[in-house]
Design an enzyme around this catalytic site. Sequence first.
Site: not given
Ligand code: ADP
Ligand code: MG
Length: 312
Positions: A11-12, A127, A211, A273
Amino acid sequence: MARKIVVALGGNALGLTPDDQKAAVQRAVEPLVELVRDGYRLAIVHGNGPQVGLIHLAFEQARQSDPHIPAMPFAESTAMSQGYIGYHLQSALKNALHAVGLANNVSTVVTQVVVDPADPAFARPTKPVGLFYSQEEAHQLADASGHVFVEDAGRGYRRVVPSPEPVDIVEKGAIQRLMKLGDLVIACGGGGIPVSREDEQLISQEAVIDKDKAAALLAELTSADLLLILTAVPYVALHYGQPNQIWVDRLTTREARLYIEQGQFAAGSMLPKIEAAIEFVESRPGREAIIASLENAFDAVTAGKGTLIFTP
Ligand code: ADP
Ligand code: MG
């Protein structure tokens, strides 16, 4: 039989305005249509963190000038975001499919996801939703509203709400039937509308389900082969954001657990994730998950351009 993929779309990465979102969705569907063209069957779960926060906030701010305007609970805000984002996705997918001569039906299912009202998450909001604020703004908003704000992966402060585990998907039968017919389905948007099941009745809950976790559950319930988690980074990193950061292209679930213990993945962003990937991969032998960037979706599945999470 065509390989079945549940795609989780961040979503980001969708932007904050309708125009930004339309443009982002336009870019996101291209590699997905390539997968459909290659014979894969897709269900798409999109995030809604920024969008559900905006919808909720719009009603809050409108109420300050007109007390007749109602507060909009998170369940209803999530339902609205499923329609808003689902519309853009189904429109862009339909156009992109048509452009390559495919006539698959595409539809969005407004989806309710069952949570346990006794889930400890209700007492511990984690969250992040809505806009990013400076530390000072966040303190002022917290004092004025009683909401909880935390720092989100080095990007600023955001409000956090409870994020309980998804335990069932109410509309799973409909989603399964549509997928079986070769339709593209957009479901569980924003993690789904959180509901509890009490005396065989569905009751909405004030929370936002992750999600990625909802996508893992949908992948399990639809017997998918692959959970494809698309986000803003091309791979999972170790020492993320530090000078010694490294991208990782393969992770066994055992290694992933070890790195979780080391605190390598930020709560509320990468951690869910990884947890979703482990959960799905270990739910049945042969199942795999990939974490990759939106633009690399096709190459992630066909050429290893992403982090593969698997059991050896
Ligand atoms: P989405 O909207 O896709 O769920 P999020 O912002 O919730 O995106 O999660 C993805 C983000 O997690 C990445 O853009 C990065 O800033 C962050 N992140 C935190 N820890 C890690 C890691 N170990 N490896 C890669 N990204 C990471
Ligand atoms: Mg996320």
